[in-house]
Scaffold this motif. Structure first.
Motif, PDB file in Angstrom:
ATOM      1  N   GLU A   5       0.847  -1.187   0.000  1.00 57.04           N
ATOM      2  CA  GLU A   5       0.000   0.000   0.000  1.00 57.04           C
ATOM      3  C   GLU A   5       0.886   1.242   0.000  1.00 57.04           C
ATOM      4  OE1 GLU A   5      -3.202   2.248   2.862  1.00 57.04           O
ATOM      5  OE2 GLU A   5      -2.821   0.121   3.192  1.00 57.04           O
ATOM      6  N   LYS A   6       0.890   1.975  -1.100  1.00 58.37           N
ATOM      7  CA  LYS A   6       1.712   3.177  -1.205  1.00 58.37           C
ATOM      8  C   LYS A   6       1.091   4.309  -0.402  1.00 58.37           C
ATOM      9  CE  LYS A   6       2.508   2.776  -5.839  1.00 58.37           C
ATOM     10  NZ  LYS A   6       2.743   3.319  -7.164  1.00 58.37           N
ATOM     11  N   ILE A   7       1.924   4.962   0.385  1.00 57.69           N
ATOM     12  CA  ILE A   7       1.503   6.110   1.168  1.00 57.69           C
ATOM     13  C   ILE A   7       1.836   7.396   0.416  1.00 57.69           C
ATOM     14  CG2 ILE A   7       1.803   7.339   3.366  1.00 57.69           C
ATOM     15  CD1 ILE A   7       0.533   4.549   3.652  1.00 57.69           C
ATOM     16  N   PHE A   8       3.011   7.406  -0.198  1.00 56.34           N
ATOM     17  CA  PHE A   8       3.503   8.573  -0.917  1.00 56.34           C
ATOM     18  C   PHE A   8       4.479   8.084  -1.965  1.00 56.34           C
ATOM     19  CE2 PHE A   8       6.759  11.883  -1.392  1.00 56.34           C
ATOM     20  CZ  PHE A   8       5.969  12.953  -1.782  1.00 56.34           C
ATOM     21  N   GLU A   9       4.588   8.814  -3.053  1.00 55.27           N
ATOM     22  CA  GLU A   9       5.498   8.432  -4.124  1.00 55.27           C
ATOM     23  C   GLU A   9       6.240   9.663  -4.609  1.00 55.27           C
ATOM     24  OE1 GLU A   9       5.040   6.657  -8.643  1.00 55.27           O
ATOM     25  OE2 GLU A   9       3.438   6.360  -7.198  1.00 55.27           O
ATOM     26  N   SER A  10       7.559   9.534  -4.745  1.00 57.14           N
ATOM     27  CA  SER A  10       8.348  10.609  -5.341  1.00 57.14           C
ATOM     28  C   SER A  10       8.916  10.075  -6.650  1.00 57.14           C
ATOM     29  CB  SER A  10       9.458  11.071  -4.388  1.00 57.14           C
ATOM     30  OG  SER A  10      10.447  10.088  -4.259  1.00 57.14           O
ATOM     31  N   GLU A  11       9.842  10.803  -7.234  1.00 60.97           N
ATOM     32  CA  GLU A  11      10.381  10.391  -8.528  1.00 60.97           C
ATOM     33  C   GLU A  11      11.026   9.009  -8.479  1.00 60.97           C
ATOM     34  OE1 GLU A  11      13.774  11.921 -11.602  1.00 60.97           O
ATOM     35  OE2 GLU A  11      12.554  13.428 -10.590  1.00 60.97           O
ATOM     36  N   ARG A  12      11.760   8.714  -7.415  1.00 63.46           N
ATOM     37  CA  ARG A  12      12.492   7.445  -7.335  1.00 63.46           C
ATOM     38  C   ARG A  12      12.206   6.638  -6.079  1.00 63.46           C
ATOM     39  NH1 ARG A  12      18.273   9.832  -9.115  1.00 63.46           N
ATOM     40  NH2 ARG A  12      17.768  10.205 -11.287  1.00 63.46           N
ATOM     41  N   ILE A  13      11.359   7.133  -5.207  1.00 60.12           N
ATOM     42  CA  ILE A  13      11.125   6.463  -3.926  1.00 60.12           C
ATOM     43  C   ILE A  13       9.631   6.239  -3.714  1.00 60.12           C
ATOM     44  CG2 ILE A  13      11.363   6.645  -1.427  1.00 60.12           C
ATOM     45  CD1 ILE A  13      13.798   8.409  -1.896  1.00 60.12           C
ATOM     46  N   TYR A  14       9.303   5.040  -3.257  1.00 63.33           N
ATOM     47  CA  TYR A  14       7.932   4.730  -2.856  1.00 63.33           C
ATOM     48  C   TYR A  14       7.918   4.586  -1.341  1.00 63.33           C
ATOM     49  CZ  TYR A  14       7.242   3.407  -7.729  1.00 63.33           C
ATOM     50  OH  TYR A  14       7.178   3.408  -9.096  1.00 63.33           O
ATOM     51  N   TYR A  15       7.073   5.326  -0.683  1.00 68.35           N
ATOM     52  CA  TYR A  15       6.873   5.178   0.757  1.00 68.35           C
ATOM     53  C   TYR A  15       5.662   4.275   0.916  1.00 68.35           C
ATOM     54  CZ  TYR A  15      10.005   9.138   1.115  1.00 68.35           C
ATOM     55  OH  TYR A  15      11.082   9.965   1.020  1.00 68.35           O
TER      56      TYR A  15
END
Length: 43
Positions: A5-15
């Protein structure tokens, strides 16, 4: 990445939401010297 379950996504990182299913992956990473050297400042 679909099983987490993704909480946040940046260009290269999935939280992702932390679950017990991640324990084995985490232990494998921190016990791998190549990975440990990149994620920690402790030898």
């Amino acid at each position: 990445m679909n099983k987490y379950e993704k909480i946040f996504e940046s260009e290269r990182i999935y939280y992702i939401k932390i679950t017990k299913d991640l324990i084995e992956d985490y232990l494998e990473m921190i016990n791998d010297i190549e990975i440990a050297n990149k994620i920690s400042h402790n030898p």
